[in-house]
Enzyme design. Structure first.
Site, PDB file in Angstrom:
ATOM      1  N   TYR A   1      -2.849 137.902  32.007  1.00 55.92           N
ATOM      2  CA  TYR A   1      -2.341 136.666  31.405  1.00 55.92           C
ATOM      3  C   TYR A   1      -2.318 136.834  29.887  1.00 55.92           C
ATOM      4  O   TYR A   1      -2.994 137.711  29.324  1.00 55.92           O
ATOM      5  CB  TYR A   1      -3.169 135.451  31.814  1.00 55.92           C
TER       6      TYR A   1
ATOM      7  N   HIS B   1     -15.351 139.753  32.287  1.00 59.69           N
ATOM      8  CA  HIS B   1     -13.889 139.683  32.348  1.00 59.69           C
ATOM      9  C   HIS B   1     -13.322 140.135  31.004  1.00 59.69           C
ATOM     10  O   HIS B   1     -13.737 139.648  29.952  1.00 59.69           O
ATOM     11  CB  HIS B   1     -13.469 138.246  32.669  1.00 59.69           C
TER      12      HIS B   1
ATOM     13  N   ASP C   1     -15.192 112.896  60.817  1.00 59.02           N
ATOM     14  CA  ASP C   1     -15.044 112.278  62.132  1.00 59.02           C
ATOM     15  C   ASP C   1     -16.000 112.964  63.092  1.00 59.02           C
ATOM     16  O   ASP C   1     -16.273 114.165  62.979  1.00 59.02           O
ATOM     17  CB  ASP C   1     -13.597 112.311  62.621  1.00 59.02           C
TER      18      ASP C   1
END
Length: 806
Positions: free
Chosen positions: A247, A219, A537
């Site tokens: 960013y 990166h 469940d």
């Protein structure tokens, strides 16, 4: 005597684990790292430290919130705030959705206009942006400092930290870890070994026969030279320009820039030493300058002041990516005492450390971790090809706008039911889940739209966002199921065979309801953890004295069952999903379709609700369960995969005179919401008790014992409840995870949602304070709109079960 713990890796996760484990009272902790302490050379050492807490996952947001709180206490966090800006209309709308997540998860955030964005971050060009999302409590984690501080605290309690000590072997005996061997031949005994080795974690996992599905990826990160307009102001918020995969953060007079827009580059770990030669640490690859050119061009447009500087230093840093973007946490099933805490970014590191420490020491966690569980993946998802392809895609999609109903584009057709060819002929639109191809709706049913509309069913026009991965055909399919008959492909429902002389006792001990009934019975029941939280469940059908079929939710249930199997061999557990298939035949005319094919009496008197029989339909041997998750007469009809195509064709031909249709998952979802049926993992998790989730009827407290019973006996009344809400406007649509307000204050959030053809309104489940009662009005924030709704009693359709018990 205290258990001896060895943690492999002294980065942000390993040091956090040492601090959290010693905080819980286990102080015999040794942390080893192949590099120096505490700038070890892993991802922690070069991490830019941006902490944006908002996440579509409540779990990940909670982990990040704890990280912010803890690092703040350690003086290792600067709450400079976070700012995400939109340069497109689509992103501007998505920031409103992110604002909804923040409010739903209890994170302070606000949507701000372009002028306010510039006030917060003066370098922004206001003409480039529509506005932004500002989160004041986001900020910068000082990763190495946080590691050092946590290590210091742990050391004061007795933990020791050893650098330049590479673990080359995990020692074991009789299926349990006994220690580790280091590169210098030293053996360190241990009862618990935790791999917090970062991007080395997959290689370490292979040493103990464990697949850790992560891919190290390169990166890009660069730092500018001095930016005169910045003036050394380190209090500017961290900044995201997600439309361009960028960013930013400040370093005094400089700006750091991270970029995800370059081509994904999985790291060859066998060549890592060669590829990082000459770099400051083994997690830093040489900078790929040419690929950064688009990032610099876009950055200069967003932040024009960058024209006065240039990139002064840069590298390609290595981080771990996973197929679904979540961490990899849990204990090795075949090697007791070996744990992993991998693919954890700084943002979530302290939260993960706390949760895993609780899991190891106390046997359970306060926060639900099913999204990050080591054993959440299907078998095919553990193939090297799948792991790499999907992890690469996760890198590409880091800053993409992902629709909640969007499914991976590749690989596809990994798991298909025997009905797949017929479904394609009918124009099925396929979703993907658990690697199964699942029909969402069928284009062949478009011809029903006018006919269903003539009966008064409405087909409201949706906004562009909610209209994605949706068709009004699904409304027609749901309405048709209520009035005629439909076939649903239930093959992807996970199925286990539990057999043997100890099968009944085994299931009784693990589940909440009484499953020790006579053969031919079907029971809806729950799995709980030790804290009384709902793990899953189940639908348990007793097909013989020693033979049960269990309808479950996925690989985590198999893991749970496996870990609790008695050691005497009295219970045999098999996953039979792939070798079997299932059609849900439901609707008021279902009996007219099935009875002529069956030698057994299918009347309600002879074959009642929640019963099971083994019989034949034509020449096809089937197991029929009288259950209905769409709330209509009918059965789940199971057979082996070899008979699947024949079963489909048989029912299709028999139903022609009754105008049978094939119906998809969207219709199924809306019908189960009408009936008040919950979906585990979406509507309830281990953070919820059965009573809170509206599932108290599935708990038989008169049983002598079951896992979680003690916790339920001492549990106070729930302060939040899962409620059904009905939106007021026919055109109002929500998709789930929206914040819910009462009297202007956010008090909860939605989970599942779907349009009810019966009511002509969207239904949703929502976690709300127990004080909010049926009839009360609530507000839901959906993107840029606000909808009103009312709490309704469960179920909203056929509360007397008359339609099912015909």
């Amino acid at each position: 005597m205290q258990p001896r713990v060895v943690i492999i890796g002294a980065g942000i996760v390993g040091t956090g684990l040492a601090e959290e484990i010693t905080r819980l009272g286990w102080t015999d902790v040794t942390v080893l790292d192949r590099g120096p302490l505490f700038r070890t050379g892993g991802s922690t050492s070069h991490a830019p430290g941006l902490v944006f807490q908002t996440n579509p996952s409540k779990t990940m947001a909670d982990l990040a919130r704890y990280t912010v709180r803890k690092f703040g206490e350690l003086d290792a966090f600067d709450a400079v705030g976070g700012l995400e800006v939109a340069t497109t209309v689509e992103r501007w709308t998505d920031l409103h959705r992110r604002h909804g997540w923040a409010r739903a998860w209890g994170i302070d955030a606000r949507v701000v206009d372009a002028e306010e964005c510039v006030r917060l971050f003066p370098l922004l060009d206001p003409d480039r942006i529509f506005g932004g999302l500002h989160t004041p409590t986001d900020g910068l984690a000082h990763a190495v400092r946080a590691a050092e501080r946590q290590a210091e605290i742990a050391a004061e309690r007795g933990a020791r930290f050893i650098g330049y000590c590479e673990v080359v072997e995990v020692l074991s005996k009789d299926g349990r870890v006994t220690g580790v061997r280091t590169a210098d031949g030293q053996e360190i005994p241990a009862d618990v070994v935790v791999s917090a080795a970062g991007f080395w974690g997959a290689r370490l996992g292979r040493k103990v026969g464990l697949t850790v599905p992560l891919v190290p990826m390169a990166h890009q990160f660069a730092k500018t030279g001095a930016v005169p307009a910045l003036g050394g102001d380190e209090r500017l918020p961290i900044l995201r320009h997600q439309d361009a995969d960028l960013y930013y953060r400040t370093y005094g007079e400089r700006i750091g820039i991270g970029y995800y827009g370059h081509a994904p580059r999985p790291v060859d770990m066998d060549a890592l030493t060669r590829d990082t030669a000459g770099q400051p640490m083994p997690s830093m690859l040489p900078f790929t300058t040419a690929e950064f050119a688009p990032a610099w061009a876009e950055s200069s447009k967003l932040l024009p002041a960058l024209s006065d500087t240039e990139v002064s230093e840069a590298f390609d840093g290595i981080f771990s990516f996973t197929p679904d973007g979540f961490p990899i946490l849990g204990e090795h099933r075949e090697l007791a005492g070996f744990w992993v805490a991998e693919a954890v970014w700084v943002t979530h590191s302290a939260g993960v450390a706390r949760a895993v420490a609780q899991w190891i020491v106390q046997g359970g966690t306060e926060i639900d971790l099913h999204e990050a569980d080591l054993y959440r993946f299907e078998e095919a998802a553990l193939s090297p090809e799948f792991i790499e392809r999907t992890s690469v895609q996760a890198f590409v999609e880091v800053y993409d706008i992902i629709h909640p109903h969007q499914y991976r584009a590749a690989p596809r057709n990994v798991r298909t039911s025997p009905f797949h060819a017929r479904q394609r002929e009918l124009g099925a639109f396929f979703f993907e889940g658990g690697l199964w191809e699942r029909p969402g709706w069928y284009e062949a049913n478009a011809e029903l739209l006018d006919e269903v509309a003539a009966t008064g069913v409405e087909f409201p026009v949706r906004d562009d966002w909610s209209a994605r991965f949706y068709s009004p055909i699904s409304i027609a399919e749901a309405a048709w199921t209520r009035t005629h008959v439909a076939m649903y492909d239930m093959t992807p429902l996970t199925r286990y065979e539990v057999s043997g002389p100890g099968a009944a006792a085994f299931l009784q001990e693990l589940t909440t309801n009484d499953v020790d009934k006579k053969p031919g019975s079907v029971t809806y029941t729950l799995l709980l953890d030790a804290n009384g939280g709902v793990r899953s469940d189940l639908t348990v059908a007793r097909l013989g004295e020693r033979h049960f079929q269990v309808g479950a939710n996925g690989p985590l249930d198999f893991d749970w069952f496996t870990r609790h199997l008695p050691g005497d061999g009295s219970v045999v557990l098999r996953d039979i999903t792939g070798g079997t298939c299932c059609i849900g035949l439901w609707g008021p005319q279902a009996r007219e379709v099935a009875q002529p094919l069956c030698p057994d009496d299918l009347s309600h008197k002879a074959f009642g609700y929640f019963k099971a029989i083994r019989t034949y339909l034509g020449t096809v041997p089937v197991t029929m369960l009288r259950v209905s998750y769409v709330g209509e007469l009918g059965w789940e009809i199971y057979t082996s995969a070899e008979h699947g195509a024949a079963l489909w064709d048989l029912l299709w031909a028999a139903g022609r005179s009754r105008r049978v249709i094939a119906a998809g998952r969207l219709a199924f979802n809306s019908l189960r919401l009408e009936k008040g049926y919950r979906s585990w993992g979406t509507d309830m998790t281990t953070e919820h008790t059965p009573a809170a989730a509206g599932l108290g009827f599935a708990v038989r407290m008169s049983k002598p014992e079951f896992l979680g019973k003690k916790a339920l006996e001492s549990a106070p009344p729930p302060d939040t409840m899962l409620r059904t809400i009905v939106l007021d406007a026919a055109s109002a649509v929500v998709l789930g995870k929206e914040p819910v307000r009462v009297d202007g204050t956010v008090v909860g959030y939605t989970t599942s949602a779907g349009y009810s053809a019966t009511l002509g309104r969207t239904l949703a489940y929502a976690w709300l304070p127990a004080t909010v009662q049926p009839g009360d009005e609530v507000e839901i924030a959906y993107l840029t709109q606000t909808f009103t709704a009312r709490v309704h009693t469960d179920p909203v359709v056929d509360p007397d079960m008359a339609r099912i018990k015909r």
